[in-house]
Design an enzyme around this catalytic site. Structure first.
Site: not given
Length: 365
Positions: A46, A129, A147
């Site tokens: 991520e 996020y 996102d």
């Protein structure tokens, strides 16, 4: 209100899960069927995927986790080595934050990546996020994500004509994402898969340009498709103009070695190494020479202009002017840098513009 225009969530979830099982890409941070995700792999991927395409990240991820296979190994690494492994990915603050987060996970969580969003949000570089992605994908916590891919999918489903990057719209889209990942009565064990399916749909089908609507498993619930407006969505606010910037890079040679210095810990390309670089409009060779001699304590010959080249960041168009000059006298001030042969700099983390400068110097002899 967006809340009043929600599509049929149970049907969307079923169709998304079925489509994802058939079409999900095999990516190195995704577990094989029947195994659980590795939370360390999730948080590393991520971090790398922020503002970077999946195809670019794949090889970087493999090398990174081969070098540091778990969070304890990363926490014990030298930050400079982490930056060196990251070079070429850009947005280097992500690497520094990831390393700092690993240290925090080891010291405060006994080496276990937290599963709680509030705890995740306390880690360096982890925003809403990323916290939702790690909690849902690694631990199946019913936490939403939003996102660019997910926001685009939702904007088309709901036929939104308001800017998706406006604060009020973002707040409402987070609410929609939460209802999709955690509808009342749904089992939480599918939360991570739903979130990944939403992102995958945006990456493979509901693309920014020319979306493949006929291949979409949920087009029956897409108001943008029904109204013939899907390709024109989402609407975004006008972005501020990109700033035009000039940097002067000076390759200073002493016999077969060149001077390299470390950038400050804050700002663009923080903590990376570089050939001495001046931001701003120096007045030709004389201005570059005057700046460098005051900066370093060394005396150099009049710089020779080698090349100019461009580099774009999110908010800047940067023109780099590359100069070269031999050092003739003086003593380098303490802390101003190190002398290295150009074939002995593999341990120095360098940004892409600096690597290009070094290639140009090497090609020019």
């Amino acid at each position: 209100m967006i809340r009043d225009r929600l599509p049929a969530i149970p049907s969307i979830r079923r169709n998304l899960l079925g489509w994802y099982r058939r079409h999900a890409r095999a990516l190195p941070w995704r577990p094989t069927r029947g195994t659980r995700p590795d939370p360390y792999h999730v948080i590393v991927s991520e971090a790398m995927l922020q503002q970077t395409q999946v195809a670019t990240v794949v090889d970087y991820f493999r090398r990174f986790v081969a070098r540091w296979p778990d969070v304890r190994a990363l926490a014990s690494a030298d930050e400079g080595e982490v930056l060196r492994q990251w070079q070429g990915l850009g947005y280097y603050r992500r690497a520094r934050h990831l390393h700092a987060a690993a240290v925090r996970i080891v010291t405060e969580h006994d080496g276990r990546v937290p599963d709680d969003v509030d705890e995740l949000l306390r880690l360096p570089g982890v925003g809403r996020y990323t916290a939702g992605a790690v909690a849902s994908i690694a631990y199946d916590r019913p936490r939403p994500i939003l996102d660019g891919n997910v926001a685009r999918v939702l904007a088309r489903w709901l036929d939104l004509d308001q800017p998706i990057d406006a604060r009020e719209t973002q707040s409402q889209l987070w609410s929609v994402a939460e209802q999709i990942v955690a509808p009342q009565g749904a089992r939480s064990r599918s939360a991570g898969t739903i979130n990944q399916a939403l992102m995958e749909l945006g990456a493979l089908v509901c693309t920014p340009r020319q979306p493949h609507c006929l291949a979409c498993p949920v087009r029956a619930h897409c108001e943008g498709y029904a109204q013939g407006r899907a390709e024109r969505l989402p609407v975004k606010r006008r972005r501020p103009a990109v700033k035009q910037v000039r940097h002067h890079v000076l390759a200073v040679a002493r016999r077969d070695r060149f001077l390299f210095e470390k950038r400050p810990e804050d700002g663009l390309w923080s903590s990376m190494w570089q050939l001495p670089t001046l931001g701003g409009a120096a007045r030709g060779a004389a201005g570059v020479r005057r700046w460098f001699e005051q900066h370093s304590g060394l005396v150099i010959e009049a710089p020779r202009r080698v090349a100019t080249y461009a580099h774009r960041t999110t908010h800047r168009d940067i023109e780099f002017c590359l100069w070269s000059a031999p050092a003739t006298a003086g003593r380098l001030r303490p802390g101003r840098g190190v002398w290295r042969r150009l074939d002995r700099i593999d341990d120095l983390p360098l940004s892409n513009p600096q690597r290009r400068a070094i290639d140009l110097v090497s090609d020019g002899g």
